[in-house]
Write a protein that holds these residues in place. Structure first.
Motif, short mmCIF file in Angstrom:
data_model
loop_
_atom_site.label_atom_id
_atom_site.label_comp_id
_atom_site.label_asym_id
_atom_site.label_seq_id
_atom_site.Cartn_x
_atom_site.Cartn_y
_atom_site.Cartn_z
N THR A 216 -2.41 -9.39 7.55
CA THR A 216 -2.25 -10.52 6.65
C THR A 216 -0.90 -10.48 5.93
OG1 THR A 216 -3.49 -9.40 4.88
CG2 THR A 216 -4.74 -10.85 6.34
N SER A 217 -0.42 -9.27 5.60
CA SER A 217 0.89 -9.15 4.96
C SER A 217 2.00 -9.56 5.90
CB SER A 217 1.11 -7.72 4.47
OG SER A 217 0.18 -7.37 3.48
N SER A 218 1.81 -9.29 7.20
CA SER A 218 2.79 -9.74 8.17
C SER A 218 2.83 -11.27 8.23
CB SER A 218 2.46 -9.17 9.55
OG SER A 218 3.35 -9.68 10.52
N ALA A 219 1.65 -11.89 8.23
CA ALA A 219 1.60 -13.36 8.23
C ALA A 219 2.25 -13.93 6.99
CB ALA A 219 0.15 -13.82 8.34
N ALA B 61 -10.07 -12.22 8.74
CA ALA B 61 -9.14 -11.95 7.64
C ALA B 61 -7.95 -12.91 7.66
CB ALA B 61 -8.65 -10.51 7.70
N MET B 62 -7.45 -13.18 8.85
CA MET B 62 -6.31 -14.09 8.96
C MET B 62 -6.68 -15.51 8.56
SD MET B 62 -3.57 -12.44 9.76
CE MET B 62 -2.45 -13.47 10.68
N LYS B 63 -7.90 -15.91 8.89
CA LYS B 63 -8.32 -17.26 8.51
C LYS B 63 -8.48 -17.34 6.99
CE LYS B 63 -11.15 -21.04 10.21
NZ LYS B 63 -12.17 -21.44 11.21
N VAL B 64 -9.02 -16.29 6.37
CA VAL B 64 -9.11 -16.25 4.91
C VAL B 64 -7.72 -16.33 4.30
CG1 VAL B 64 -9.72 -14.80 2.92
CG2 VAL B 64 -11.30 -14.99 4.84
N SER B 65 -6.78 -15.60 4.88
CA SER B 65 -5.41 -15.53 4.36
C SER B 65 -4.64 -16.83 4.55
CB SER B 65 -4.66 -14.39 5.04
OG SER B 65 -3.32 -14.36 4.67
N GLN B 66 -4.79 -17.45 5.72
CA GLN B 66 -3.92 -18.56 6.08
C GLN B 66 -4.57 -19.94 6.03
OE1 GLN B 66 -0.48 -17.77 6.90
NE2 GLN B 66 -1.34 -15.96 5.88
N HIS B 67 -5.87 -20.01 6.31
CA HIS B 67 -6.55 -21.31 6.38
C HIS B 67 -7.95 -21.23 5.77
CE1 HIS B 67 -3.32 -22.58 9.04
NE2 HIS B 67 -3.53 -21.50 9.76
N ALA C 157 -8.11 -9.43 2.14
CA ALA C 157 -7.13 -10.44 2.54
C ALA C 157 -6.65 -11.24 1.33
CB ALA C 157 -7.73 -11.37 3.59
N ALA C 158 -7.56 -11.61 0.44
CA ALA C 158 -7.20 -12.41 -0.73
C ALA C 158 -6.38 -11.60 -1.74
CB ALA C 158 -8.47 -12.95 -1.38
N PHE C 159 -6.81 -10.37 -2.00
CA PHE C 159 -6.10 -9.54 -2.97
C PHE C 159 -4.67 -9.28 -2.52
CE2 PHE C 159 -4.73 -5.30 -4.35
CZ PHE C 159 -4.79 -5.44 -5.73
N PHE C 160 -4.51 -9.00 -1.23
CA PHE C 160 -3.15 -8.71 -0.77
C PHE C 160 -2.31 -9.97 -0.64
CE2 PHE C 160 -4.78 -4.51 -0.34
CZ PHE C 160 -3.68 -3.75 -0.68
N GLY C 161 -2.94 -11.14 -0.63
CA GLY C 161 -2.16 -12.37 -0.78
C GLY C 161 -1.43 -12.38 -2.11
N LEU C 162 -2.13 -11.94 -3.16
CA LEU C 162 -1.50 -11.78 -4.48
C LEU C 162 -0.40 -10.73 -4.42
CD1 LEU C 162 -1.32 -11.81 -7.65
CD2 LEU C 162 -3.18 -10.15 -7.61
N SER C 163 -0.74 -9.57 -3.88
CA SER C 163 0.21 -8.47 -3.82
C SER C 163 1.46 -8.86 -3.03
CB SER C 163 -0.47 -7.25 -3.17
OG SER C 163 0.40 -6.15 -3.15
N ASN C 164 1.27 -9.52 -1.89
CA ASN C 164 2.41 -9.96 -1.06
C ASN C 164 3.35 -10.85 -1.85
OD1 ASN C 164 0.32 -10.59 1.90
ND2 ASN C 164 1.12 -8.67 1.10
#
Length: 198
Positions: free
Chosen positions: A79-82, A129-135, A164-171
């Motif tokens: 998810t961090s790569s995305a 995880a990618m769907k949670v992160s991106q869509h 996935a959500a937490f690391f969206g914040l971290s990213n």
């Protein structure tokens, strides 16, 4: 690191935060930059790392989980790569290599997890995880079935989504503040560790 948001001075930090950072340094041999970057706001530092540890080390919170440490780091890397977060891909990629005992896996997952040397179970986990992160707005009941088929229960699925959500914040915090990975992370897990004499 950013001139606008420089790393905090370890010796100027509250005692509880300083103790925790020194414990990390003792274990890792260095202080990952994220600890000093976020320490500029002690209350947020405490909240961030409390949630981080609850997600990434559930046993410390008295929870059991079917996700391995490698699974958790794999979610972070994909998810961090995305999200194009250099810091998190490099730092958590090092941990992924170590936990999975595969020196090539991080580069594969970060580039294209669908072609990576991972299990079908991990592929299903990363698809979700990618769907949670991106869509996340597109998630529906059908997205849960592949995970259940691979033995994940609803609490495991919560973990996948929460990581996935937490690391969206971290990213986003790492990227906007120009947080750079420590040089030590780049080689970790790529070559065998030297055996200690004796």
């Amino acid at each position: 690191m950013s001139d606008r948001y420089p790393l905090a001075d370890l010796n100027a930090l509250p005692d509880d935060i300083k103790r925790q950072i020194l414990a990390v340094q003792e274990k890792a041999g260095f202080i990952p930059n994220v600890f000093l970057a976020l320490a500029r706001r002690p209350a947020e530092w405490r909240a961030f790392f409390a949630y981080h540890d609850a997600l990434m080390e559930p046993e410390s919170a008295g929870r059991t989980s079917h996700l391995t440490k490698g699974d958790r780091e794999m979610i972070v890397v994909a998810t961090s790569s995305a999200n194009r977060c250099l810091y998190c891909v490099v730092a958590h990629g090092a941990l992924l290599r170590i936990y999975e005992k595969k020196p090539l896996v991080t580069d594969q997952v970060a580039t294209n997890y669908r072609k990576a040397d991972i299990s079908a179970r991990q592929r299903a986990m990363l698809d979700f995880a990618m769907k949670v992160s991106q869509h996340p707005q597109e998630l529906d009941e059908a997205d849960f079935a592949p995970l259940h088929a691979h033995g994940f229960d609803d609490e495991d699925i919560w973990d996948i989504a929460a990581i996935a959500a937490f690391f969206g914040l971290s990213n986003r915090m790492a990227s906007f503040s120009n947080m750079m990975p420590n040089a030590e992370f780049y080689l970790m897990g790529r070559v065998p560790r030297e055996k200690k004499a004796g």
